[in-house]
Scaffold this motif. Sequence first.
Motif, PDB file in Angstrom:
ATOM      1  N   GLU A   1       0.825  -1.209   0.000  1.00 43.70           N
ATOM      2  CA  GLU A   1       0.000   0.000   0.000  1.00 43.70           C
ATOM      3  C   GLU A   1       0.860   1.261   0.000  1.00 43.70           C
ATOM      4  OE1 GLU A   1      -3.500   0.133  -0.340  1.00 43.70           O
ATOM      5  OE2 GLU A   1      -2.934  -1.906  -0.912  1.00 43.70           O
ATOM      6  N   THR A   2       1.953   1.229   0.729  1.00 40.67           N
ATOM      7  CA  THR A   2       2.861   2.374   0.756  1.00 40.67           C
ATOM      8  C   THR A   2       3.480   2.597  -0.623  1.00 40.67           C
ATOM      9  OG1 THR A   2       3.365   1.983   3.087  1.00 40.67           O
ATOM     10  CG2 THR A   2       4.930   3.319   1.855  1.00 40.67           C
TER      11      THR A   2
ATOM     12  N   LYS B   1       2.250   2.042  -3.470  1.00 43.89           N
ATOM     13  CA  LYS B   1       1.275   2.537  -4.451  1.00 43.89           C
ATOM     14  C   LYS B   1       1.264   4.061  -4.521  1.00 43.89           C
ATOM     15  CE  LYS B   1      -1.939  -1.350  -4.309  1.00 43.89           C
ATOM     16  NZ  LYS B   1      -3.301  -1.774  -3.931  1.00 43.89           N
ATOM     17  N   ASP B   2       1.716   4.713  -3.479  1.00 46.04           N
ATOM     18  CA  ASP B   2       1.788   6.172  -3.447  1.00 46.04           C
ATOM     19  C   ASP B   2       2.900   6.616  -4.397  1.00 46.04           C
ATOM     20  OD1 ASP B   2       2.317   8.858  -2.858  1.00 46.04           O
ATOM     21  OD2 ASP B   2       1.956   8.598  -0.720  1.00 46.04           O
TER      22      ASP B   2
ATOM     23  N   ASP C   1       4.803   9.037  -4.436  1.00 44.82           N
ATOM     24  CA  ASP C   1       5.989   9.530  -3.730  1.00 44.82           C
ATOM     25  C   ASP C   1       6.859   8.399  -3.179  1.00 44.82           C
ATOM     26  OD1 ASP C   1       5.251  12.155  -4.217  1.00 44.82           O
ATOM     27  OD2 ASP C   1       4.181  12.350  -2.300  1.00 44.82           O
ATOM     28  N   ASN C   2       6.312   7.198  -3.128  1.00 45.25           N
ATOM     29  CA  ASN C   2       7.035   6.065  -2.535  1.00 45.25           C
ATOM     30  C   ASN C   2       7.303   4.940  -3.532  1.00 45.25           C
ATOM     31  OD1 ASN C   2       7.138   7.162   0.092  1.00 45.25           O
ATOM     32  ND2 ASN C   2       5.021   6.572   0.413  1.00 45.25           N
TER      33      ASN C   2
END
Length: 89
Positions: free
Chosen positions: A25-26, A28-29, A31-32
């Motif tokens: 999930e992280t 998918k951002d 920025d990440n």
Amino acid sequence: MTKNERATLEANFKLAWRRAVLLQETAKDPDNQHIENKAREMAARARGYQEACIDILKYSEINPEGTVQHWIDEAEQQAGATLTAGWAK
């Protein structure tokens, strides 16, 4: 398998699964996205752990696949997301 051994197996598996879900999930951002490879690696490890748990439970459970799926459902409910198949490639 003792009750303590089974409880440890369950807790460690759920932790690994939640970590994989949350890292996915992280990643998918936008920025990440730099952690996408790590997220895929964690997902693959979680899926491997799934197979190992099923193999271990075959000696003490009638339906080890169902037991491990129940653990997955609980871990994903706690994480608030699911581990998608594309992350295990």
